[in-house]
Design a protein around this motif. Structure first.
Motif, PDB file in Angstrom:
ATOM      1  N   ARG A 146       0.833  -1.197   0.000  1.00  0.00           N
ATOM      2  CA  ARG A 146       0.000   0.000   0.000  1.00  0.00           C
ATOM      3  C   ARG A 146       0.873   1.254   0.000  1.00  0.00           C
ATOM      4  O   ARG A 146       2.093   1.170   0.145  1.00  0.00           O
ATOM      5  N   THR A 147       0.225   2.401  -0.121  1.00  0.00           N
ATOM      6  CA  THR A 147       0.925   3.674  -0.046  1.00  0.00           C
ATOM      7  C   THR A 147       0.633   4.327   1.304  1.00  0.00           C
ATOM      8  O   THR A 147      -0.140   3.796   2.113  1.00  0.00           O
ATOM      9  N   ARG A 148       1.244   5.473   1.530  1.00  0.00           N
ATOM     10  CA  ARG A 148       0.875   6.256   2.706  1.00  0.00           C
ATOM     11  C   ARG A 148      -0.555   6.755   2.514  1.00  0.00           C
ATOM     12  O   ARG A 148      -0.978   7.026   1.393  1.00  0.00           O
ATOM     13  N   PRO A 149      -1.299   6.885   3.590  1.00  0.00           N
ATOM     14  CA  PRO A 149      -2.713   7.275   3.476  1.00  0.00           C
ATOM     15  C   PRO A 149      -2.899   8.545   2.655  1.00  0.00           C
ATOM     16  O   PRO A 149      -2.241   9.566   2.884  1.00  0.00           O
ATOM     17  N   GLY A 150      -3.791   8.467   1.676  1.00  0.00           N
ATOM     18  CA  GLY A 150      -4.130   9.620   0.857  1.00  0.00           C
ATOM     19  C   GLY A 150      -3.157   9.931  -0.261  1.00  0.00           C
ATOM     20  O   GLY A 150      -3.369  10.880  -1.023  1.00  0.00           O
ATOM     21  N   LEU A 151      -2.092   9.141  -0.406  1.00  0.00           N
ATOM     22  CA  LEU A 151      -1.075   9.443  -1.418  1.00  0.00           C
ATOM     23  C   LEU A 151      -1.038   8.395  -2.536  1.00  0.00           C
ATOM     24  O   LEU A 151      -0.033   8.252  -3.233  1.00  0.00           O
ATOM     25  N   GLU A 152      -2.152   7.677  -2.707  1.00  0.00           N
ATOM     26  CA  GLU A 152      -2.197   6.684  -3.780  1.00  0.00           C
ATOM     27  C   GLU A 152      -1.937   7.323  -5.142  1.00  0.00           C
ATOM     28  O   GLU A 152      -1.207   6.773  -5.973  1.00  0.00           O
ATOM     29  N   TRP A 153      -2.523   8.500  -5.357  1.00  0.00           N
ATOM     30  CA  TRP A 153      -2.370   9.183  -6.643  1.00  0.00           C
ATOM     31  C   TRP A 153      -0.911   9.545  -6.906  1.00  0.00           C
ATOM     32  O   TRP A 153      -0.426   9.461  -8.040  1.00  0.00           O
ATOM     33  N   LEU A 154      -0.192   9.930  -5.850  1.00  0.00           N
ATOM     34  CA  LEU A 154       1.207  10.315  -6.009  1.00  0.00           C
ATOM     35  C   LEU A 154       2.064   9.089  -6.342  1.00  0.00           C
ATOM     36  O   LEU A 154       2.987   9.167  -7.163  1.00  0.00           O
ATOM     37  N   ALA A 155       1.740   7.953  -5.716  1.00  0.00           N
ATOM     38  CA  ALA A 155       2.488   6.722  -5.995  1.00  0.00           C
ATOM     39  C   ALA A 155       2.267   6.268  -7.430  1.00  0.00           C
ATOM     40  O   ALA A 155       3.217   5.892  -8.135  1.00  0.00           O
ATOM     41  N   VAL A 156       1.017   6.301  -7.886  1.00  0.00           N
ATOM     42  CA  VAL A 156       0.710   5.886  -9.259  1.00  0.00           C
ATOM     43  C   VAL A 156       1.399   6.810 -10.259  1.00  0.00           C
ATOM     44  O   VAL A 156       1.998   6.366 -11.246  1.00  0.00           O
ATOM     45  N   THR A 157       1.324   8.110  -9.990  1.00  0.00           N
ATOM     46  CA  THR A 157       1.971   9.081 -10.880  1.00  0.00           C
ATOM     47  C   THR A 157       3.487   8.886 -10.899  1.00  0.00           C
ATOM     48  O   THR A 157       4.119   8.881 -11.960  1.00  0.00           O
TER      49      THR A 157
END
Length: 281
Positions: free
Chosen positions: A237-248
């Motif tokens: 998983r990513t840090r909470p709320g930063l899924e978009w940043l990880a995908v980008t």
């Protein structure tokens, strides 16, 4: 992340050394799996030095995979293309265009975004079905390399590159599925078979065909599949709320690496006759 980046530096530097050694050997049989070609390459000191760096990179990769999600480590390993480009520019006198320097910066930017967004590795241990499936994929990689030698140049390069990428991807996932020296664990044999097959396919790809095509296929094979396995089956998983940043960040880093795919076969340095080729993974 420091270990993952250190691994990319080792792999990227090793690529330049191994490429020059591989291209200096006598061509093999044309098969995608050609152990004799690998043995001839091993007689070159540069290939041996490259393998030493690969070994150091592998150790750093294992440490990184024990702390980071697979998607972050995979993107960092793809960044070894950027390292290869910079080393080729320094050591072999290869000229990088402004676009290629921009691609190096893009890779670094993507990795920075991943570093900010990545959480800890997932807590999933994987099922028995996943372990056996991984061993099946490793066997399929070896089979694909065997039949690739019968294909025309362009599809052969793509198949060899994808096969090498999937083999290195098997290694990435297998590291997460091995928690002890259990000889009954299929993931252990998947790691050995997948890694060995990937090196054989990559060595053949370096020696013949379009290595740029092979490199692009390898980057895709060793990043996207393992990242999906990590997220879907191993709980990455990513840090909470930063899924978009990880995908980008993942997409940007991989896109930048693909833009540098020609450094799977860096042009010959003027007056040296040597060329550099990437490992990645």
């Amino acid at each position: 992340m420091i270990c993952a980046l250190g691994s990319a530096v080792c792999f990227g530097t090793a690529s330049v050394l191994q490429a020059a050694a591989t291209r200096a050997t006598t061509p093999g049989t044309g098969s995608g799996v050609d152990p004799a070609l690998l043995l001839r390459a091993l007689r070159q000191w540069r290939y041996g030095a490259g393998l030493g760096l690969d070994g150091a990179g592998f150790v750093l990769q294992i440490v990184a995979l024990r702390s980071l999600p697979i998607y972050a480590v995979g993107a960092a390993l793809a960044a070894s293309l950027a390292v290869t480009a910079v080393v080729a520019a320094r050591v072999l006198g290869v000229r990088l265009s402004s676009t290629e320097w921009a691609a190096v910066a893009v890779v670094c930017g993507g990795l920075a975004m991943l570093g900010l967004a990545s959480g800890a590795e997932g807590g999933g241990t994987g099922s028995s079905a996943l372990r056996w499936s991984l061993l099946g994929v490793a066997g399929a990689v070896l089979l694909a390399g065997t039949v690739a030698g019968r294909l025309p140049d362009r599809p052969r390069a793509l198949v060899l590159g994808l096969g090498a990428g999937f083999g290195f991807g098997v290694v990435e996932v297998a590291v997460r599925l091995i928690d002890s020296a259990n000889l009954a664990n299929p993931a252990l044999y998947a790691l050995l078979l997948g890694g060995g097959a990937a090196f054989l396919l990559l060595t053949s790809a370096l020696a013949r065909g379009s290595v740029t095509t092979a490199t692009a296929g390898m980057v895709l094979g060793e990043t996207i599949g393992p990242a999906l396995v990590g997220v879907v089956w191993l709980g990455d998983r990513t840090r909470p709320g930063l899924e978009w940043l990880a995908v980008t960040g993942f997409a940007v880093a991989v896109a930048g690496a693909l833009a540098l795919a020609r450094f799977g076969e860096a042009p010959e340095a003027e007056g040296t006759g040597a060329s550099g080729v990437t490992r990645a993974g």
